[in-house]
Design a protein around this motif. Sequence first.
Motif, PDB file in Angstrom:
ATOM      1  N   GLU A 104       1.043  -1.179  -0.160  1.00  0.00           N
ATOM      2  CA  GLU A 104      -0.265   0.079   0.007  1.00  0.00           C
ATOM      3  C   GLU A 104       1.069   1.191  -0.058  1.00  0.00           C
ATOM      4  OE1 GLU A 104      -2.111  -0.740   3.579  1.00  0.00           O
ATOM      5  OE2 GLU A 104      -3.176  -2.266   2.720  1.00  0.00           O
ATOM      6  N   MET A 105       0.281   2.306  -0.466  1.00  0.00           N
ATOM      7  CA  MET A 105       0.840   3.740  -0.515  1.00  0.00           C
ATOM      8  C   MET A 105       1.382   4.044   0.954  1.00  0.00           C
ATOM      9  SD  MET A 105       2.037   6.306  -2.062  1.00  0.00           S
ATOM     10  CE  MET A 105       1.301   6.504  -3.866  1.00  0.00           C
ATOM     11  N   GLU A 106       0.410   3.672   2.036  1.00  0.00           N
ATOM     12  CA  GLU A 106       1.120   4.175   3.299  1.00  0.00           C
ATOM     13  C   GLU A 106       2.050   3.575   3.694  1.00  0.00           C
ATOM     14  OE1 GLU A 106      -2.147   2.901   2.317  1.00  0.00           O
ATOM     15  OE2 GLU A 106      -2.943   4.973   1.894  1.00  0.00           O
ATOM     16  N   LYS A 107       2.553   2.240   3.289  1.00  0.00           N
ATOM     17  CA  LYS A 107       3.613   1.859   3.755  1.00  0.00           C
ATOM     18  C   LYS A 107       5.034   2.114   2.911  1.00  0.00           C
ATOM     19  CE  LYS A 107       2.626  -1.773   6.404  1.00  0.00           C
ATOM     20  NZ  LYS A 107       3.242  -1.832   7.800  1.00  0.00           N
ATOM     21  N   LEU A 108       4.653   2.729   1.648  1.00  0.00           N
ATOM     22  CA  LEU A 108       5.663   3.267   0.652  1.00  0.00           C
ATOM     23  C   LEU A 108       6.003   4.679   1.148  1.00  0.00           C
ATOM     24  CD1 LEU A 108       7.523   2.745  -1.518  1.00  0.00           C
ATOM     25  CD2 LEU A 108       5.620   3.685  -3.131  1.00  0.00           C
ATOM     26  N   LEU A 109       5.087   5.142   1.819  1.00  0.00           N
ATOM     27  CA  LEU A 109       5.272   6.776   2.134  1.00  0.00           C
ATOM     28  C   LEU A 109       6.099   6.764   3.407  1.00  0.00           C
ATOM     29  CD1 LEU A 109       1.730   8.297   1.744  1.00  0.00           C
ATOM     30  CD2 LEU A 109       3.605   8.863   0.439  1.00  0.00           C
ATOM     31  N   LYS A 110       6.254   5.473   4.097  1.00  0.00           N
ATOM     32  CA  LYS A 110       6.917   5.362   5.452  1.00  0.00           C
ATOM     33  C   LYS A 110       8.199   4.509   5.122  1.00  0.00           C
ATOM     34  CE  LYS A 110       2.880   5.829   8.560  1.00  0.00           C
ATOM     35  NZ  LYS A 110       2.184   5.140   9.567  1.00  0.00           N
ATOM     36  N   LEU A 111       8.801   4.575   4.284  1.00  0.00           N
ATOM     37  CA  LEU A 111       9.959   3.844   3.926  1.00  0.00           C
ATOM     38  C   LEU A 111      10.898   4.221   5.091  1.00  0.00           C
ATOM     39  CD1 LEU A 111      12.124   2.060   2.205  1.00  0.00           C
ATOM     40  CD2 LEU A 111      12.652   4.184   1.086  1.00  0.00           C
ATOM     41  N   ARG A 112      11.553   3.113   5.761  1.00  0.00           N
ATOM     42  CA  ARG A 112      12.707   3.415   6.818  1.00  0.00           C
ATOM     43  C   ARG A 112      12.060   4.212   8.041  1.00  0.00           C
ATOM     44  NH1 ARG A 112      18.606   4.132   4.533  1.00  0.00           N
ATOM     45  NH2 ARG A 112      18.815   2.005   5.045  1.00  0.00           N
ATOM     46  N   LYS A 113      10.838   4.124   8.074  1.00  0.00           N
ATOM     47  CA  LYS A 113      10.018   4.783   9.520  1.00  0.00           C
ATOM     48  C   LYS A 113       9.124   3.771  10.347  1.00  0.00           C
ATOM     49  CE  LYS A 113      11.060   9.039   8.108  1.00  0.00           C
ATOM     50  NZ  LYS A 113      12.182   9.377   8.256  1.00  0.00           N
ATOM     51  N   TRP A 114       8.851   4.088  11.336  1.00  0.00           N
ATOM     52  CA  TRP A 114       8.166   3.116  12.285  1.00  0.00           C
ATOM     53  C   TRP A 114       6.770   2.750  11.522  1.00  0.00           C
ATOM     54  CZ3 TRP A 114       8.886   0.240  16.251  1.00  0.00           C
ATOM     55  CH2 TRP A 114       7.663  -0.078  16.967  1.00  0.00           C
ATOM     56  N   GLU A 115       6.404   1.673  11.609  1.00  0.00           N
ATOM     57  CA  GLU A 115       5.054   0.714  10.889  1.00  0.00           C
ATOM     58  C   GLU A 115       5.108   1.195   9.345  1.00  0.00           C
ATOM     59  OE1 GLU A 115       1.665   2.263  12.959  1.00  0.00           O
ATOM     60  OE2 GLU A 115       2.240   1.210  14.813  1.00  0.00           O
ATOM     61  N   GLY A 116       6.441   1.481   8.815  1.00  0.00           N
ATOM     62  CA  GLY A 116       6.521   1.520   7.410  1.00  0.00           C
ATOM     63  C   GLY A 116       7.316   0.482   6.759  1.00  0.00           C
ATOM     64  N   LEU A 117       8.135   0.699   5.794  1.00  0.00           N
ATOM     65  CA  LEU A 117       8.650  -0.433   5.136  1.00  0.00           C
ATOM     66  C   LEU A 117      10.347  -0.354   5.581  1.00  0.00           C
ATOM     67  CD1 LEU A 117       7.492  -0.072   1.620  1.00  0.00           C
ATOM     68  CD2 LEU A 117       6.982  -1.773   3.016  1.00  0.00           C
ATOM     69  N   GLU A 118      10.976  -1.670   5.543  1.00  0.00           N
ATOM     70  CA  GLU A 118      12.043  -1.585   6.372  1.00  0.00           C
ATOM     71  C   GLU A 118      13.145  -1.008   5.139  1.00  0.00           C
ATOM     72  OE1 GLU A 118      12.863  -3.082   9.168  1.00  0.00           O
ATOM     73  OE2 GLU A 118      10.929  -3.321   9.820  1.00  0.00           O
ATOM     74  N   GLY A 119      14.359  -0.765   5.574  1.00  0.00           N
ATOM     75  CA  GLY A 119      15.245  -0.266   4.666  1.00  0.00           C
ATOM     76  C   GLY A 119      15.984  -1.160   3.806  1.00  0.00           C
ATOM     77  N   HIS A 120      15.839  -2.559   4.378  1.00  0.00           N
ATOM     78  CA  HIS A 120      16.230  -3.579   3.729  1.00  0.00           C
ATOM     79  C   HIS A 120      15.132  -4.692   3.547  1.00  0.00           C
ATOM     80  CE1 HIS A 120      20.120  -1.750   4.473  1.00  0.00           C
ATOM     81  NE2 HIS A 120      20.804  -2.369   3.170  1.00  0.00           N
ATOM     82  N   PRO A 121      15.044  -5.559   2.513  1.00  0.00           N
ATOM     83  CA  PRO A 121      14.244  -6.671   2.222  1.00  0.00           C
ATOM     84  C   PRO A 121      14.014  -7.387   3.499  1.00  0.00           C
ATOM     85  CG  PRO A 121      15.475  -6.621   0.385  1.00  0.00           C
ATOM     86  CD  PRO A 121      16.094  -5.788   1.406  1.00  0.00           C
ATOM     87  N   ASP A 122      12.597  -7.587   3.994  1.00  0.00           N
ATOM     88  CA  ASP A 122      11.907  -8.470   5.266  1.00  0.00           C
ATOM     89  C   ASP A 122      11.112  -9.228   4.848  1.00  0.00           C
ATOM     90  OD1 ASP A 122      10.603  -8.656   7.925  1.00  0.00           O
ATOM     91  OD2 ASP A 122      12.599  -8.042   8.731  1.00  0.00           O
ATOM     92  N   VAL A 123      11.126 -10.639   5.480  1.00  0.00           N
ATOM     93  CA  VAL A 123      10.089 -11.515   5.021  1.00  0.00           C
ATOM     94  C   VAL A 123       8.689 -10.972   5.573  1.00  0.00           C
ATOM     95  CG1 VAL A 123      11.497 -13.456   4.527  1.00  0.00           C
ATOM     96  CG2 VAL A 123      10.601 -13.062   6.837  1.00  0.00           C
ATOM     97  N   ASN A 124       8.731 -10.154   6.493  1.00  0.00           N
ATOM     98  CA  ASN A 124       7.292  -9.432   7.177  1.00  0.00           C
ATOM     99  C   ASN A 124       6.721  -8.663   6.291  1.00  0.00           C
ATOM    100  OD1 ASN A 124       7.715 -10.900   9.438  1.00  0.00           O
ATOM    101  ND2 ASN A 124       9.269  -9.529  10.084  1.00  0.00           N
ATOM    102  N   ILE A 125       7.300  -8.092   4.925  1.00  0.00           N
ATOM    103  CA  ILE A 125       6.738  -7.524   4.102  1.00  0.00           C
ATOM    104  C   ILE A 125       6.136  -8.197   2.871  1.00  0.00           C
ATOM    105  CG2 ILE A 125       7.232  -5.449   2.603  1.00  0.00           C
ATOM    106  CD1 ILE A 125       9.612  -4.665   4.252  1.00  0.00           C
ATOM    107  N   ALA A 126       4.935  -7.846   2.481  1.00  0.00           N
ATOM    108  CA  ALA A 126       4.152  -8.539   1.735  1.00  0.00           C
ATOM    109  C   ALA A 126       5.097  -8.645   0.324  1.00  0.00           C
ATOM    110  CB  ALA A 126       2.882  -8.062   1.361  1.00  0.00           C
ATOM    111  N   GLY A 127       5.324  -9.700  -0.377  1.00  0.00           N
ATOM    112  CA  GLY A 127       6.006  -9.746  -1.668  1.00  0.00           C
ATOM    113  C   GLY A 127       7.352 -10.064  -1.419  1.00  0.00           C
ATOM    114  N   ILE A 128       8.039  -9.996  -0.377  1.00  0.00           N
ATOM    115  CA  ILE A 128       9.427 -10.141  -0.190  1.00  0.00           C
ATOM    116  C   ILE A 128       9.538 -11.784   0.135  1.00  0.00           C
ATOM    117  CG2 ILE A 128      11.293  -9.452   1.329  1.00  0.00           C
ATOM    118  CD1 ILE A 128      10.332  -7.351  -0.531  1.00  0.00           C
ATOM    119  N   GLU A 129      10.414 -12.355  -0.111  1.00  0.00           N
ATOM    120  CA  GLU A 129      10.398 -13.775   0.035  1.00  0.00           C
ATOM    121  C   GLU A 129      11.693 -14.209   0.922  1.00  0.00           C
ATOM    122  OE1 GLU A 129       8.096 -15.864  -0.888  1.00  0.00           O
ATOM    123  OE2 GLU A 129       7.103 -14.803  -2.366  1.00  0.00           O
ATOM    124  N   ALA A 130      12.591 -13.453   0.830  1.00  0.00           N
ATOM    125  CA  ALA A 130      13.761 -13.713   1.725  1.00  0.00           C
ATOM    126  C   ALA A 130      14.409 -12.291   2.431  1.00  0.00           C
ATOM    127  CB  ALA A 130      14.897 -14.325   0.903  1.00  0.00           C
TER     128      ALA A 130
END
Length: 146
Positions: A104-130
């Motif tokens: 979702e856009m809300e996640k992309l808007l929070k890159l590297r922020k609390w409750e956003g997307l991690e700064g590196h791939p993490d399996v807890n993010i939808a679509g990230i496998e490893a």
Amino acid sequence: MLEISFIPYKELMRIRKSPIPKFKKLEILSYMCRLNALSAVKKAGSGHLGSSFSSIDLKTYLYFEELNILKMGLENPDRDIYFSSKGHDCPAHYSVLFAVGIIEMEKLLKLRKWEGLEGHPDVNIAGIEANSGSLGMGISKAKGMA
């Protein structure tokens, strides 16, 4: 102060559904994803644009033309899986995942922020496998998962 602009999902969908020739459409979508990755990194205040920009055309092509993820869904064990060998390019990966409707856009808007997307791939993010690890480990991870 510099205004940060994101291209909304509805505009990405408008291009996806347009009668533009396939490779021109992919080029436009890639540029749109590139702007969203740039905007996310700018808003975050940090991130790796060089590695993101060097991989975004490939990711755009794979997700829109080759991988069966959109048809099968993320939960289907027979889906195609994408592995990155450089986690530093995750702003590109996230922007493409947003463009195909996985995150979702809300996640992309929070890159590297609390409750956003991690700064590196993490399996807890939808679509990230490893999770991201050492550079060049994508092939080993893919072999192990296969």
